[in-house]
Design an enzyme around this catalytic site. Structure first.
Site, PDB file in Angstrom:
ATOM      1  N   THR A  31      85.399  66.280 -46.778  1.00 56.26           N
ATOM      2  CA  THR A  31      84.835  67.629 -46.716  1.00 56.26           C
ATOM      3  C   THR A  31      83.970  67.835 -45.467  1.00 56.26           C
ATOM      4  OG1 THR A  31      84.508  67.254 -49.092  1.00 56.26           O
ATOM      5  CG2 THR A  31      83.664  69.325 -48.186  1.00 56.26           C
ATOM      6  N   THR A  32      83.075  66.894 -45.235  1.00 52.96           N
ATOM      7  CA  THR A  32      82.103  67.023 -44.143  1.00 52.96           C
ATOM      8  C   THR A  32      82.831  67.078 -42.798  1.00 52.96           C
ATOM      9  OG1 THR A  32      80.764  65.561 -45.530  1.00 52.96           O
ATOM     10  CG2 THR A  32      79.914  66.059 -43.339  1.00 52.96           C
ATOM     11  N   HIS A  36      84.547  73.026 -53.939  1.00 51.71           N
ATOM     12  CA  HIS A  36      85.163  71.849 -54.578  1.00 51.71           C
ATOM     13  C   HIS A  36      85.979  72.278 -55.806  1.00 51.71           C
ATOM     14  CE1 HIS A  36      83.544  68.705 -52.166  1.00 51.71           C
ATOM     15  NE2 HIS A  36      82.340  68.643 -52.675  1.00 51.71           N
ATOM     16  N   GLY A  51      84.227  55.911 -43.042  1.00 51.94           N
ATOM     17  CA  GLY A  51      85.263  56.814 -42.554  1.00 51.94           C
ATOM     18  C   GLY A  51      86.538  56.097 -42.143  1.00 51.94           C
TER      19      GLY A  51
HETATM   20  P1  A3P Z   1      83.825  56.769 -46.743  1.00 55.60           P
HETATM   21  O1  A3P Z   1      82.872  56.700 -47.896  1.00 55.60           O
HETATM   22  O2  A3P Z   1      85.139  56.156 -47.045  1.00 55.60           O
HETATM   23  O3  A3P Z   1      83.239  56.238 -45.486  1.00 55.60           O
HETATM   24  P2  A3P Z   1      83.038  64.085 -48.173  1.00 55.60           P
HETATM   25  O4  A3P Z   1      82.672  64.651 -46.850  1.00 55.60           O
HETATM   26  O5  A3P Z   1      84.140  64.811 -48.854  1.00 55.60           O
HETATM   27  O6  A3P Z   1      81.838  63.866 -49.003  1.00 55.60           O
HETATM   28  O7  A3P Z   1      83.682  62.656 -47.868  1.00 55.60           O
HETATM   29  C1  A3P Z   1      82.882  61.606 -47.365  1.00 55.60           C
HETATM   30  C2  A3P Z   1      83.815  60.618 -46.713  1.00 55.60           C
HETATM   31  O8  A3P Z   1      84.226  61.133 -45.439  1.00 55.60           O
HETATM   32  C3  A3P Z   1      83.090  59.307 -46.414  1.00 55.60           C
HETATM   33  O9  A3P Z   1      84.118  58.303 -46.458  1.00 55.60           O
HETATM   34  C4  A3P Z   1      82.567  59.546 -45.027  1.00 55.60           C
HETATM   35  O10 A3P Z   1      82.240  58.376 -44.328  1.00 55.60           O
HETATM   36  C5  A3P Z   1      83.749  60.273 -44.412  1.00 55.60           C
HETATM   37  N1  A3P Z   1      83.361  61.085 -43.244  1.00 55.60           N
HETATM   38  C6  A3P Z   1      82.268  61.837 -43.073  1.00 55.60           C
HETATM   39  N2  A3P Z   1      82.247  62.402 -41.864  1.00 55.60           N
HETATM   40  C7  A3P Z   1      83.363  61.983 -41.234  1.00 55.60           C
HETATM   41  C8  A3P Z   1      83.900  62.210 -39.928  1.00 55.60           C
HETATM   42  N3  A3P Z   1      83.274  62.964 -39.058  1.00 55.60           N
HETATM   43  N4  A3P Z   1      85.083  61.626 -39.633  1.00 55.60           N
HETATM   44  C9  A3P Z   1      85.732  60.845 -40.513  1.00 55.60           C
HETATM   45  N5  A3P Z   1      85.273  60.590 -41.768  1.00 55.60           N
HETATM   46  C10 A3P Z   1      84.099  61.149 -42.118  1.00 55.60           C
END
Ligand code: A3P
Length: 305
Positions: A51-52, A113, A269
């Site tokens: 998401t982020t 979500h 990530g």
């Molecule tokens: P991991 O826990 O596997 O590292 P959300 O944003 O939906 O909460 O998901 C979080 C997941 O996306 C985490 O995965 C996080 O590290 C990863 N994430 C956050 N920012 C990111 C980015 N800029 N590029 C790639 N993955 C990212």
């Protein structure tokens, strides 16, 4: 409460999904009052699917002519602030009255979500566009586990990773069942490709340039040849990379969502980190479920990099 809104009694089964009880009121207000516009872009995800990242990318695509690398909002704001959640932020019952969204200049960028089914008619029925990011369930599950156990250690979930997997597989977790969430948007993306774009986290990691082009075309502002030549896509990818965002002060020390420190949204990530956390029997249980739920749908995810 020990479970902090992720499991068990803190969830309420509502319109086919497990809604965190603390936001049920917000969800209903969102459903009743949101007026979708044809120019809106809605980012939809199951938690921990990227998401982020998706928020940073789409915000940067839509606003690429407004800012330079020196004054870009991502340098000082957490990505969640730039594409607020309709059910957590925009329609929060903690806000005074209903939000006035009429003055936001188009394209308005929001996120959710919620599964596809409960989205209000003004989203489903208008021409507004939905971008969904899906991620393989092995990494999504491990990311969720790391996320909930990364909260204030004094409030640790009294649940083992095995139990947490049981909840995940049964669907009794925030915005679950996972399978129906992903499939709902997947089917919609096949049936109405101009309405829903389905992006995979793993594809974005593997071929960012190609996926960025798909994203930009879909939201109505494809990259020109000049932009392509000038390296605009690469610059956005670099700005939105985990390594860059993670090191920004706002994401190291800030807190945009009332109960979550910004830094909890950034971990490794990677594609395939699940191998470090799941034992063979846990993998087998997810394999089984994947087979049962996704077979015949045409939906597949890579799970190794
Ligand atoms: P991991 O826990 O596997 O590292 P959300 O944003 O939906 O909460 O998901 C979080 C997941 O996306 C985490 O995965 C996080 O590290 C990863 N994430 C956050 N920012 C990111 C980015 N800029 N590029 C790639 N993955 C990212």
């Amino acid at each position: 409460p020990k479970e902090r809104g992720f499991l068990g009694p803190a969830l309420f089964f509502y319109q086919g999904f497990w809604c965190p009880s603390r936001i049920l009121h917000n969800v209903v207000t969102f459903q009743q009052h949101f007026e979708g516009r044809d120019t809106d872009v809605i980012l939809a995800t199951k938690p921990k699917s990227g998401t982020t990242w998706l928020k940073s990318l789409v915000y940067s695509i839509l606003n690429r002519t407004r800012f330079t690398e020196m004054d870009h909002p991502l340098l000082t704001k957490n990505p969640h602030e730039l594409a607020p959640f309709l059910e957590f932020n925009v329609y929060s019952e903690k806000n005074e009255g209903l939000p006035d969204l009429s003055n936001i200049s188009p394209p308005r960028l929001f996120s959710t979500h919620l599964p596809y089914g409960p989205l209000p008619e003004s989203i489903q029925g208008s021409k507004c566009r939905i971008v969904y990011m899906g991620r393989n369930p092995y990494d999504t599950f491990v990311s969720a586990w790391k996320f909930v156990t990364g909260h204030n250690p004094e409030l640790h979930l009294e649940v083992t990773i095995e139990d947490f997997l049981g909840h995940f597989l049964r669907g009794a977790e925030a915005f679950g069942p996972h399978w129906e969430h992903v499939l709902g948007y997947w089917k919609e993306s096949l049936g109405r490709p101009n309405k829903v774009l389905f992006i995979k986290y793993e594809d974005m990691k593997e071929n960012g340039t190609r996926e960025m082009k798909r994203l930009a075309e879909f939201v109505g502002c494809g990259f020109s040849q000049e932009e392509d030549r000038d390296g605009v896509i690469d610059r956005i990818l670099k700005l939105c990379s985990l390594s860059n965002l993670k090191e920004l002060e706002v994401n190291k020390t800030g807190k945009y969502m009332p109960s979550v420190k910004n830094k909890l949204f950034f971990r490794k990530g990677e594609v395939g980190d699940w191998v470090n956390h799941l034992n063979p029997s846990m993998v087998e249980r997810i394999d089984q479920m994947m087979k049962e739920k996704f077979e015949g749908s045409g939906l597949e995810f890579k799970r190794n990099s």
